[in-house]
Motif scaffolding. Structure first.
Motif, PDB file in Angstrom:
ATOM      1  N   LEU A  90     149.957 -38.247  53.251  1.00 55.99           N
ATOM      2  CA  LEU A  90     149.139 -38.040  52.060  1.00 55.99           C
ATOM      3  C   LEU A  90     147.672 -38.380  52.292  1.00 55.99           C
ATOM      4  O   LEU A  90     146.776 -37.695  51.778  1.00 55.99           O
ATOM      5  N   ARG A  91     147.408 -39.425  53.066  1.00 52.92           N
ATOM      6  CA  ARG A  91     146.022 -39.878  53.250  1.00 52.92           C
ATOM      7  C   ARG A  91     145.274 -39.103  54.331  1.00 52.92           C
ATOM      8  O   ARG A  91     144.105 -39.393  54.597  1.00 52.92           O
ATOM      9  N   SER A  92     145.930 -38.148  54.944  1.00 51.49           N
ATOM     10  CA  SER A  92     145.275 -37.400  56.020  1.00 51.49           C
ATOM     11  C   SER A  92     144.648 -36.104  55.538  1.00 51.49           C
ATOM     12  O   SER A  92     144.156 -35.322  56.337  1.00 51.49           O
ATOM     13  N   HIS A  93     144.680 -35.858  54.233  1.00 53.25           N
ATOM     14  CA  HIS A  93     144.054 -34.650  53.691  1.00 53.25           C
ATOM     15  C   HIS A  93     143.476 -34.956  52.322  1.00 53.25           C
ATOM     16  O   HIS A  93     143.764 -36.000  51.731  1.00 53.25           O
ATOM     17  N   GLY A  94     142.662 -34.029  51.833  1.00 49.15           N
ATOM     18  CA  GLY A  94     142.024 -34.210  50.540  1.00 49.15           C
ATOM     19  C   GLY A  94     142.245 -33.034  49.624  1.00 49.15           C
ATOM     20  O   GLY A  94     141.321 -32.578  48.949  1.00 49.15           O
ATOM     21  N   VAL A  95     143.481 -32.520  49.604  1.00 45.07           N
ATOM     22  CA  VAL A  95     143.821 -31.390  48.733  1.00 45.07           C
ATOM     23  C   VAL A  95     144.926 -31.831  47.778  1.00 45.07           C
ATOM     24  O   VAL A  95     145.616 -32.827  48.024  1.00 45.07           O
ATOM     25  N   PRO A  96     145.117 -31.095  46.669  1.00 45.49           N
ATOM     26  CA  PRO A  96     146.141 -31.488  45.692  1.00 45.49           C
ATOM     27  C   PRO A  96     147.542 -31.548  46.305  1.00 45.49           C
ATOM     28  O   PRO A  96     147.966 -30.626  46.999  1.00 45.49           O
ATOM     29  N   GLU A  97     148.248 -32.632  46.018  1.00 42.57           N
ATOM     30  CA  GLU A  97     149.567 -32.853  46.624  1.00 42.57           C
ATOM     31  C   GLU A  97     150.605 -31.864  46.128  1.00 42.57           C
ATOM     32  O   GLU A  97     151.510 -31.474  46.873  1.00 42.57           O
ATOM     33  N   ASN A  98     150.482 -31.437  44.874  1.00 38.81           N
ATOM     34  CA  ASN A  98     151.509 -30.582  44.277  1.00 38.81           C
ATOM     35  C   ASN A  98     151.169 -29.097  44.313  1.00 38.81           C
ATOM     36  O   ASN A  98     151.940 -28.287  43.790  1.00 38.81           O
ATOM     37  N   ALA A  99     150.041 -28.726  44.896  1.00 41.63           N
ATOM     38  CA  ALA A  99     149.648 -27.320  44.974  1.00 41.63           C
ATOM     39  C   ALA A  99     150.198 -26.709  46.254  1.00 41.63           C
ATOM     40  O   ALA A  99     149.801 -27.103  47.361  1.00 41.63           O
ATOM     41  N   GLN A 103     148.983 -27.301  50.182  1.00 40.28           N
ATOM     42  CA  GLN A 103     149.839 -27.970  51.161  1.00 40.28           C
ATOM     43  C   GLN A 103     150.201 -27.044  52.318  1.00 40.28           C
ATOM     44  O   GLN A 103     150.367 -27.490  53.460  1.00 40.28           O
ATOM     45  N   ASP A 104     150.317 -25.767  52.044  1.00 40.72           N
ATOM     46  CA  ASP A 104     150.570 -24.797  53.107  1.00 40.72           C
ATOM     47  C   ASP A 104     149.412 -24.786  54.100  1.00 40.72           C
ATOM     48  O   ASP A 104     149.618 -24.676  55.315  1.00 40.72           O
ATOM     49  N   SER A 138     163.566 -33.613  48.163  1.00 40.12           N
ATOM     50  CA  SER A 138     163.216 -34.987  47.821  1.00 40.12           C
ATOM     51  C   SER A 138     161.821 -35.371  48.283  1.00 40.12           C
ATOM     52  O   SER A 138     161.306 -36.436  47.936  1.00 40.12           O
ATOM     53  N   LEU A 139     161.184 -34.505  49.086  1.00 39.08           N
ATOM     54  CA  LEU A 139     159.810 -34.768  49.500  1.00 39.08           C
ATOM     55  C   LEU A 139     158.890 -34.775  48.294  1.00 39.08           C
ATOM     56  O   LEU A 139     159.041 -33.972  47.382  1.00 39.08           O
ATOM     57  N   ARG A 140     157.922 -35.663  48.295  1.00 33.08           N
ATOM     58  CA  ARG A 140     156.948 -35.694  47.213  1.00 33.08           C
ATOM     59  C   ARG A 140     155.926 -34.583  47.428  1.00 33.08           C
ATOM     60  O   ARG A 140     155.479 -34.355  48.541  1.00 33.08           O
ATOM     61  N   GLY A 141     155.585 -33.865  46.357  1.00 33.99           N
ATOM     62  CA  GLY A 141     154.551 -32.853  46.448  1.00 33.99           C
ATOM     63  C   GLY A 141     155.105 -31.449  46.602  1.00 33.99           C
ATOM     64  O   GLY A 141     156.294 -31.194  46.399  1.00 33.99           O
ATOM     65  N   GLY A 142     154.219 -30.513  46.970  1.00 28.51           N
ATOM     66  CA  GLY A 142     154.563 -29.103  47.059  1.00 28.51           C
ATOM     67  C   GLY A 142     155.653 -28.813  48.081  1.00 28.51           C
ATOM     68  O   GLY A 142     155.728 -29.449  49.135  1.00 28.51           O
ATOM     69  N   SER A 143     156.500 -27.833  47.784  1.00 27.99           N
ATOM     70  CA  SER A 143     157.637 -27.505  48.643  1.00 27.99           C
ATOM     71  C   SER A 143     157.206 -26.890  49.970  1.00 27.99           C
ATOM     72  O   SER A 143     157.993 -26.868  50.922  1.00 27.99           O
TER      73      SER A 143
END
Length: 260
Positions: A90-99, A103-104, A138-143
């Motif tokens: 999570l801390r290695s990027h600055g984009v929305p976690e659920n988008a 995430q792609d 079960s991963l947090r954020g976008g699939s």
């Protein structure tokens, strides 16, 4: 499987300071009796000393690849890194976690790092509440995080029911962690869960100001006891005789669950 050669590993921890990371490393060396010479192949950095991000999103919603993206590849080539571990992802990027689109893009960049450096990339990520062992969702954020990975594994503390069946006291239950195969594109699926146990290792660094010294947890492989573990020949004979005798009313035991 064991690697065919010693590997150079780079651990980039974005949460803990370097002192904490070195304590963990020392505990692992002591507990697993690792040759100190092997530590020349382990590179450790802390995000407390130098933050690390490969991409962010600007005000217009466009992705901006950051200088760290090129820098990490240069460092990996320079030190012949075989495996890069980023913790936490999570801390290695600055984009929305659920988008999913965002995430792609992050996963695409990490795949590019792996390809261009001929190395593996392990991303340590958090699970959401109510996570299920071995479940990719079960991963947090976008699939798309899971979709962009070649392999994924979940780590879960031992459940209350599992502990009761194995005779493990409730206050020790969370020392046991199961590893489940959630996705594996390049190999057959793991047949059953693997287990780790957290062992406490004393660092023997006590002094007058800190008389207790440090104790650090280290993961070690663990296998649940077999159903017949600890049984002698007399115990086995008694169990078989009990099965042979059947129930008090003369009914026999059956392998068929529908027989009741």
């Amino acid at each position: 499987d064991q690697p065919h050669k010693p590997l150079n590993v780079w651990i980039y921890n974005l949460e803990d300071d370097r002192t904490e990371l070195m304590r963990r490393l020392k505990a692992a060396v002591v507990h697993h009796k690792i040759d100190p010479a092997a530590l020349s192949r382990v590179h450790i950095d802390s995000g407390r000393d130098r933050p690390f991000k490969i991409v962010r999103m600007d005000a217009s919603g466009s992705f901006l690849t950051l200088p760290d993206y090129a820098a990490v590849k240069d460092q990996m080539r320079s030190h012949c890194i075989d495996l890069l571990i980023i913790d936490p992802f999570l801390r290695s990027h600055g984009v929305p976690e659920n988008a999913n689109e965002a995430q792609d893009e992050v996963m695409r960049l990490y795949a590019q790092i792996a390809e261009e450096t001929n190395a593996g990339v392990l991303l340590v990520h958090h699970t959401k509440k109510g996570a299920i062992a071995g479940d990719m969702d079960s991963l947090r954020g976008g699939s798309t995080q899971g979709g962009g990975a070649r392999a994924a594994f979940t780590l879960s503390p031992m459940g209350t029911d599992e502990a009761a069946k194995l005779g493990i006291p409730e206050h020790h239950r969370r020392l046991y962690v199961r590893v489940d195969d959630a996705k594996n594109n390049m190999a057959p699926p793991v047949a059953s869960a693997e287990w780790l146990r957290l062992a406490s290792v004393r660092l023997n660094n006590a002094d007058a100001a800190y008389p207790s010294g440090d104790s650090v947890q280290v993961a070690e492989a663990w296998s649940p006891p077999a159903a017949d573990e600890g049984m002698g020949e007399e115990d086995e004979a008694a169990a078989l005789a009990s099965l042979e005798a059947g129930l008090p009313d003369g009914e026999r035991y059956s392998m068929r669950s529908q027989d009741g």
